[in-house]
Design a protein around this motif. Sequence first.
Motif, short mmCIF file in Angstrom:
data_model
loop_
_atom_site.label_atom_id
_atom_site.label_comp_id
_atom_site.label_asym_id
_atom_site.label_seq_id
_atom_site.Cartn_x
_atom_site.Cartn_y
_atom_site.Cartn_z
N GLU A 123 73.32 42.87 31.65
CA GLU A 123 72.15 43.74 31.85
C GLU A 123 72.67 45.07 32.38
O GLU A 123 72.99 45.21 33.57
CB GLU A 123 71.18 43.09 32.84
CG GLU A 123 69.97 43.93 33.15
CD GLU A 123 69.19 44.33 31.92
OE1 GLU A 123 69.10 45.55 31.66
OE2 GLU A 123 68.68 43.45 31.22
N THR A 124 72.80 46.03 31.50
CA THR A 124 73.47 47.29 31.80
C THR A 124 72.80 48.05 32.94
O THR A 124 73.48 48.60 33.81
CB THR A 124 73.53 48.16 30.54
OG1 THR A 124 74.01 47.35 29.47
CG2 THR A 124 74.45 49.34 30.72
N ALA A 165 65.41 45.58 25.67
CA ALA A 165 66.70 45.93 25.07
C ALA A 165 67.35 44.68 24.49
O ALA A 165 67.68 43.75 25.22
CB ALA A 165 67.62 46.58 26.10
N MET A 166 67.52 44.65 23.18
CA MET A 166 68.13 43.51 22.52
C MET A 166 69.27 43.94 21.60
O MET A 166 69.82 43.13 20.88
CB MET A 166 67.08 42.71 21.73
CG MET A 166 65.98 42.13 22.61
SD MET A 166 66.56 41.12 23.98
CE MET A 166 66.97 39.62 23.15
N ARG A 167 69.61 45.21 21.61
CA ARG A 167 70.80 45.70 20.90
C ARG A 167 71.94 45.63 21.87
O ARG A 167 71.77 45.87 23.06
CB ARG A 167 70.63 47.14 20.43
CG ARG A 167 69.44 47.45 19.59
CD ARG A 167 69.47 47.24 18.11
NE ARG A 167 70.68 47.12 17.39
CZ ARG A 167 71.07 47.90 16.39
NH1 ARG A 167 70.35 48.94 16.05
NH2 ARG A 167 72.18 47.66 15.73
N ALA A 219 78.35 40.92 25.68
CA ALA A 219 77.35 41.72 24.97
C ALA A 219 76.74 42.66 26.00
O ALA A 219 76.03 42.22 26.90
CB ALA A 219 76.29 40.82 24.36
N VAL A 220 77.04 43.93 25.89
CA VAL A 220 76.54 44.94 26.82
C VAL A 220 75.27 45.54 26.20
O VAL A 220 75.34 46.20 25.15
CB VAL A 220 77.61 46.02 27.08
CG1 VAL A 220 77.08 47.09 28.02
CG2 VAL A 220 78.88 45.39 27.65
N LEU A 221 74.15 45.30 26.85
CA LEU A 221 72.87 45.75 26.29
C LEU A 221 72.72 47.26 26.33
O LEU A 221 73.09 47.91 27.31
CB LEU A 221 71.71 45.11 27.06
CG LEU A 221 71.60 43.59 26.92
CD1 LEU A 221 70.54 43.05 27.86
CD2 LEU A 221 71.31 43.19 25.48
#
Length: 142
Positions: free
Chosen positions: A55-56, A69-71, A83-85
């Motif tokens: 969670e950036t 945010a799902m990218r 996976a860095v949102l």
Amino acid sequence: MPLFLIAQIAGRTVAIESSQVESVVDIGAIIPVPRAERHVRGLAALRSRVVTVIETRAALGLPPGDGSAMRAVITIVEGHHYAVLVDALEDVAAFDLAPMSPGIVLDKGWPGVARGIVERDNEPILAIALDALIPAVSLVAA
């Protein structure tokens, strides 16, 4: 001249050097991890592997977003996939990386991830290091 991925994080345009990027994806279901740091949104399945979803905004010490945010930008740190949102992905282009000017003031966690500036159409864009957003790596570096 290195390639950079241009993305949006918490309303800020950022540049991520392509050497840090394994791929960009849309994340599906995220399974929460009990007792995980708030930087970790959870785990997700991605092409037959499990990735830790970062969670950036939390990693930067910013207020939480709406959770939409799902990218994500997939990066590998110390042999593990993360996976860095990001809010959005814009473009890939070649830029020269310049050092941060002494007069630039960044708030919250941005100074810890900043690696310099790239310029696109006379607009400065903050270049960041994805590994600085990973909780365990950030603690070791400190």
